[in-house]
Scaffold this motif. Structure first.
Motif, mmCIF file in Angstrom:
data_model
loop_
_atom_site.group_PDB
_atom_site.id
_atom_site.type_symbol
_atom_site.label_atom_id
_atom_site.label_comp_id
_atom_site.label_asym_id
_atom_site.label_seq_id
_atom_site.Cartn_x
_atom_site.Cartn_y
_atom_site.Cartn_z
ATOM 1 N N VAL A 12 0.879 -0.878 0.331
ATOM 2 C CA VAL A 12 0.145 -0.069 -0.059
ATOM 3 C C VAL A 12 0.710 1.052 -0.389
ATOM 4 O O VAL A 12 0.928 1.602 -0.907
ATOM 5 N N PRO A 13 1.892 1.618 1.090
ATOM 6 C CA PRO A 13 2.798 2.726 0.930
ATOM 7 C C PRO A 13 2.913 2.557 -0.376
ATOM 8 O O PRO A 13 3.829 3.550 -1.117
ATOM 9 N N VAL A 14 4.305 1.371 -0.951
ATOM 10 C CA VAL A 14 5.000 1.792 -2.181
ATOM 11 C C VAL A 14 3.528 2.285 -3.047
ATOM 12 O O VAL A 14 4.301 2.779 -3.993
ATOM 13 N N ILE A 15 2.788 1.472 -3.006
ATOM 14 C CA ILE A 15 1.593 2.469 -4.477
ATOM 15 C C ILE A 15 1.547 3.390 -4.377
ATOM 16 O O ILE A 15 1.594 4.668 -5.622
ATOM 17 N N VAL A 16 0.919 4.052 -3.003
ATOM 18 C CA VAL A 16 0.532 5.530 -2.401
ATOM 19 C C VAL A 16 1.820 6.790 -2.899
ATOM 20 O O VAL A 16 1.747 6.948 -3.849
ATOM 21 N N LEU A 17 2.879 6.070 -2.952
ATOM 22 C CA LEU A 17 4.022 6.897 -2.864
ATOM 23 C C LEU A 17 4.573 7.042 -3.799
ATOM 24 O O LEU A 17 4.526 8.492 -4.819
ATOM 25 N N GLY A 18 4.300 5.778 -4.979
ATOM 26 C CA GLY A 18 4.528 5.674 -6.454
ATOM 27 C C GLY A 18 4.063 6.678 -6.938
ATOM 28 O O GLY A 18 4.253 7.603 -8.075
ATOM 29 N N ALA A 19 2.292 6.415 -7.034
ATOM 30 C CA ALA A 19 1.726 7.170 -7.523
ATOM 31 C C ALA A 19 1.153 8.857 -7.178
ATOM 32 O O ALA A 19 1.561 9.243 -8.385
ATOM 33 N N TYR A 20 2.223 9.341 -6.265
ATOM 34 C CA TYR A 20 2.064 10.543 -5.721
ATOM 35 C C TYR A 20 3.237 11.327 -6.606
ATOM 36 O O TYR A 20 3.423 12.139 -7.240
ATOM 37 N N MET A 21 4.552 10.232 -6.305
ATOM 38 C CA MET A 21 5.875 11.028 -7.088
ATOM 39 C C MET A 21 5.476 10.843 -8.972
ATOM 40 O O MET A 21 5.441 11.959 -9.601
ATOM 41 N N ILE A 22 5.000 9.664 -9.822
ATOM 42 C CA ILE A 22 4.183 10.001 -10.725
ATOM 43 C C ILE A 22 3.845 11.747 -11.096
ATOM 44 O O ILE A 22 3.910 11.505 -11.870
ATOM 45 N N LYS A 23 2.398 11.140 -9.890
ATOM 46 C CA LYS A 23 1.376 12.551 -10.628
ATOM 47 C C LYS A 23 2.270 14.289 -10.338
ATOM 48 O O LYS A 23 2.690 14.893 -11.156
ATOM 49 N N LEU A 24 3.813 14.357 -9.134
ATOM 50 C CA LEU A 24 4.587 15.495 -9.109
ATOM 51 C C LEU A 24 5.761 15.710 -10.808
ATOM 52 O O LEU A 24 5.800 16.370 -11.360
ATOM 53 N N ILE A 25 6.056 14.643 -10.996
ATOM 54 C CA ILE A 25 6.512 14.365 -12.469
ATOM 55 C C ILE A 25 5.884 14.520 -12.927
ATOM 56 O O ILE A 25 6.288 15.871 -14.042
ATOM 57 N N SER A 26 4.456 14.487 -13.966
ATOM 58 C CA SER A 26 4.178 15.388 -14.929
ATOM 59 C C SER A 26 3.626 16.309 -14.377
ATOM 60 O O SER A 26 3.454 17.268 -15.624
ATOM 61 N N MET A 27 3.448 17.573 -13.219
ATOM 62 C CA MET A 27 3.326 17.960 -12.662
ATOM 63 C C MET A 27 4.648 19.323 -13.036
ATOM 64 O O MET A 27 4.497 19.989 -13.842
ATOM 65 N N SER A 28 5.472 18.167 -12.727
ATOM 66 C CA SER A 28 6.683 19.551 -12.923
ATOM 67 C C SER A 28 7.195 19.381 -14.758
ATOM 68 O O SER A 28 8.213 19.962 -14.957
ATOM 69 N N ARG A 29 6.689 18.931 -15.283
ATOM 70 C CA ARG A 29 6.677 18.888 -16.445
ATOM 71 C C ARG A 29 5.657 20.326 -17.436
ATOM 72 O O ARG A 29 6.139 20.049 -18.579
ATOM 73 N N PHE A 30 5.145 21.166 -16.503
ATOM 74 C CA PHE A 30 3.936 21.441 -17.064
ATOM 75 C C PHE A 30 5.044 23.098 -18.022
ATOM 76 O O PHE A 30 6.814 23.141 -17.190
ATOM 77 N N GLU A 31 5.028 24.358 -18.535
ATOM 78 C CA GLU A 31 5.671 25.139 -19.166
ATOM 79 C C GLU A 31 6.256 26.154 -17.587
ATOM 80 O O GLU A 31 5.536 25.843 -16.758
ATOM 81 N N LYS A 32 7.395 26.151 -18.148
ATOM 82 C CA LYS A 32 7.904 27.005 -16.639
ATOM 83 C C LYS A 32 7.784 28.820 -17.201
ATOM 84 O O LYS A 32 7.884 28.955 -17.747
ATOM 85 N N VAL A 33 8.215 28.606 -15.080
ATOM 86 C CA VAL A 33 7.687 30.345 -15.751
ATOM 87 C C VAL A 33 8.941 31.026 -14.508
ATOM 88 O O VAL A 33 8.930 30.333 -13.786
ATOM 89 N N GLU A 34 9.400 32.359 -13.908
ATOM 90 C CA GLU A 34 9.847 32.590 -13.624
ATOM 91 C C GLU A 34 9.597 33.457 -12.403
ATOM 92 O O GLU A 34 8.596 34.636 -12.932
ATOM 93 N N VAL A 35 9.967 33.964 -11.331
ATOM 94 C CA VAL A 35 8.897 34.762 -10.660
ATOM 95 C C VAL A 35 10.087 34.510 -9.990
ATOM 96 O O VAL A 35 11.153 34.278 -9.604
ATOM 97 N N ALA A 36 10.199 36.310 -9.560
ATOM 98 C CA ALA A 36 11.622 36.878 -8.845
ATOM 99 C C ALA A 36 11.089 36.770 -7.217
ATOM 100 O O ALA A 36 10.223 36.540 -7.011
ATOM 101 N N VAL A 37 11.889 36.345 -6.185
ATOM 102 C CA VAL A 37 11.674 36.466 -4.939
ATOM 103 C C VAL A 37 12.970 37.654 -3.902
ATOM 104 O O VAL A 37 13.743 37.504 -4.712
ATOM 105 N N GLN A 38 12.480 37.211 -3.025
ATOM 106 C CA GLN A 38 13.463 38.460 -1.501
ATOM 107 C C GLN A 38 13.184 37.172 -0.649
ATOM 108 O O GLN A 38 12.553 36.510 -0.708
ATOM 109 N N GLY A 39 14.622 37.166 0.422
ATOM 110 C CA GLY A 39 14.658 36.953 1.557
ATOM 111 C C GLY A 39 12.974 36.879 2.658
ATOM 112 O O GLY A 39 12.795 38.377 2.370
ATOM 113 N N TYR A 40 12.362 36.038 3.424
ATOM 114 C CA TYR A 40 11.145 35.717 3.663
ATOM 115 C C TYR A 40 11.322 37.118 4.752
ATOM 116 O O TYR A 40 11.290 38.153 5.027
#
Lengths: 133, 415
Positions: A12-40
């Motif tokens: 169960v944990p392997v399947i859940v974490l594997g699915a979560y990884m796949i979801k995040l990997i696919s999300m990380s392949r969207f269009e890239k945008v750059e946002v300027a940041v400063q120290g909080y």
């Protein structure tokens, strides 16, 4: 039968974490945008192995988004970026000077923007650190 | 004879759990060390492969009927899951929130305590700590008003009661499921579970975790003491009274003592007056202020167990006090040698008196003291390796002692 249930339960944990990884990997392949940041918090934006950063919308190029409007509400107010302590020390001057940007994988489909890199002078922070060794 | 076997297994199990705890912490430390030289994809695939290998090890050890080894692998698996959650957060730069991570861990790793019931003692506090994260999530679903004061001290009187009631019923239901599984596995009819016992245990855990979450970001105030300590004392006293009424042995007062002492101590430390100075001076015998807390706690627990004739708890207290004595000594070679001599003397007399438990304790204490000598590793990467290595060394030592003890004691018996 019991052994099968036993093995399935363990997977169960392997399947859940594997699915979560796949979801995040696919999300990380969207269009890239750059946002300027400063120290909080300028006094302590490096805390252990994290770096606290806040999007600086005034310095961000909004033309990369639809209708040239920065969708501020879709982004968090602060972000943490995992980084080694010795690396964060080297980057502190750049963060203070406001020369860093967070690169996000961004889509309008209701997904939260996902950090893909920290850019220093337009380069990945790892590349920057290697050049300044 | 059966009793002796049970005690030996108990001893081995405790140490092997401790060792798996070290291995697990080591793995989490390795993740936290942030190995940037390894590509993210390799890290993720490696983590999944490691999990599958771990599952394989659990299945094989169960198949080979090596129950103790199966428990060790399952315990390591529990920590590995936590490590992989941390790794995912690190690779994808997700917002770090320990409570959220704990909740996620408890939601996906519940099958483990159905397999190894002891994991429940790790699962329950992490679940409670994680549930602390739920109100902000529910806030966005239900509305601002109900959960707006969740994180303020004044909210202790309202919401936590709802939270504790709901979570208690949930955990009680889990206990019933667990009991059912254990009974099915052992081929017995489901036995009656004392609701008061479990309700009180869960309630105390809830309060304890709630109190602990305060320790991270709150200054201890009079209001805090009133709202955390007083309910703890009242609940603990009621539970204690009911247990005594039914002449039932209860560990609840120990939980109560833990909570009260911890918070009284923190409260006193925050107070820089004479009382605070006195506590600092007493605990200053050892390296830090907080070192004195376990000493006070275990001494009171020992007195309590002695007064109420609880032999098992007495032994745990003695063991904890020895551990404290050895681990809080300064980590230099001059304190290492007397400690080793001390362990050798205990082992020698234990062998002469045929006391296996103290013989094993002395050997393990010596191993722990040697490990402690090298614990001051600054680099997180090496510290992780050190923890994993220490855990494995303890596992090997325990397994070796188990095997060697049989030969040693059998020969002695023959004579």
């Amino acid at each position: 039968m019991k052994n099968k249930i036993f093995a399935i339960l363990l997977f169960v944990p392997v399947i859940v974490l594997g699915a979560y990884m796949i979801k995040l990997i696919s999300m990380s392949r969207f269009e890239k945008v750059e946002v300027a940041v400063q120290g909080y918090d300028p006094k302590d934006f490096f805390s252990g192995y994290y770096m606290y950063l806040r999007p600086d919308w005034e310095k961000t190029d909004c033309s990369q988004f639809a209708d040239n409007i920065c969708p501020q509400e879709e982004f968090e107010q602060t972000y943490t970026f995992y980084i080694k302590r010795e690396q964060s020390d080297k980057l502190s001057a750049k963060v203070n000077a406001g020369d860093v940007k967070l690169q996000f994988s961004y889509s309008k489909g209701g997904f939260k923007p996902l950090i893909t890199d920290l850019l220093v002078d337009g380069k990945s922070f790892l590349e920057y650190l290697q050049q300044t060794k | 004879m059966e009793k002796i076997e049970k005690k030996e297994n108990y001893w081995e199990t405790v140490l092997l759990y401790f060792a798996s705890f070290l291995v697990g912490l080591g793995m989490i430390a390795e993740v936290a060390a942030n190995w940037q030289q390894i590509p993210n994809e390799a890290k993720l695939i490696g983590a999944l492969v490691l999990m599958i290998v771990n599952v394989g090890a659990i299945v094989i050890s169960k198949w080979a009927k090596k129950n103790l080894l199966m428990q060790v692998f399952t315990c390591i698996y529990a920590f590995l899951i936590a490590g992989v959650i941390g790794l995912i957060g690190q690779v994808f730069q997700l917002h770090s929130d320990v409570a959220k991570g704990c909740l996620f861990w408890s939601l996906i790793s519940w099958p483990l305590f159905l397999i190894v019931p002891q994991i429940l003692w790790l699962w329950i506090p992490l679940f409670f700590f994680g549930v602390h994260y739920l109100p902000p999530c529910l806030q966005s679903l239900i509305g601002e008003g109900i959960f707006s004061d969740w994180n303020s001290v004044g909210s202790m009187s309202k919401l936590p009661l709802v939270y504790l009631t709901i979570s208690t019923i949930a955990v009680y239901a889990l206990f019933l499921i667990y009991e059912y599984f254990v009974c099915v596995r052992n081929g017995k009819n489901s036995s009656f579970i004392n609701p008061l016992k479990f309700y009180s245990a869960v309630l105390m855990w809830g309060l304890y975790c709630r109190a602990s979450s305060y320790a991270m970001d709150s200054t201890v105030t009079i209001g805090f003491v009133r709202e955390i300590l007083v309910p703890c004392i009242v609940v603990g006293c009621i539970i204690y009274a009911v247990n005594r009424m039914f002449k039932r042995e209860s560990f609840m007062p120990i939980f109560l003592l833990g909570v009260v002492l911890q918070w009284s101590y923190v409260f006193v430390l925050n107070d820089h007056s004479t009382l605070g100075g006195l506590v600092s001076w007493v605990s200053g015998i050892h390296s830090t202020d907080t070192d004195g807390l376990p000493l006070i706690f275990w001494l009171i627990a020992l007195a309590y167990s002695w007064y109420h004739k609880m032999p098992r708890l007495q032994k745990i207290c003695v063991l904890a006090l020895i551990t404290w004595l050895i681990l809080t000594l300064e980590d230099n070679i001059f304190s290492l040698i007397p400690c080793l001599i001390y362990c050798a003397i205990i082992a020698f007399f234990a062998y002469r008196q045929r006391n296996k438990k103290w013989f094993n304790t002395a050997i393990i204490m010596a191993v722990l003291r040697i490990l402690f000598e090298y614990a001051d590793v600054q680099n997180l990467q090496y510290f992780g390796m050190y923890l994993v290595g220490s855990g494995l060394l303890i596992i090997v030592t325990v397994l070796f002692l188990t095997k060697y003890n049989r030969i040693l004691w059998e020969k002695k018996d023959e004579k």
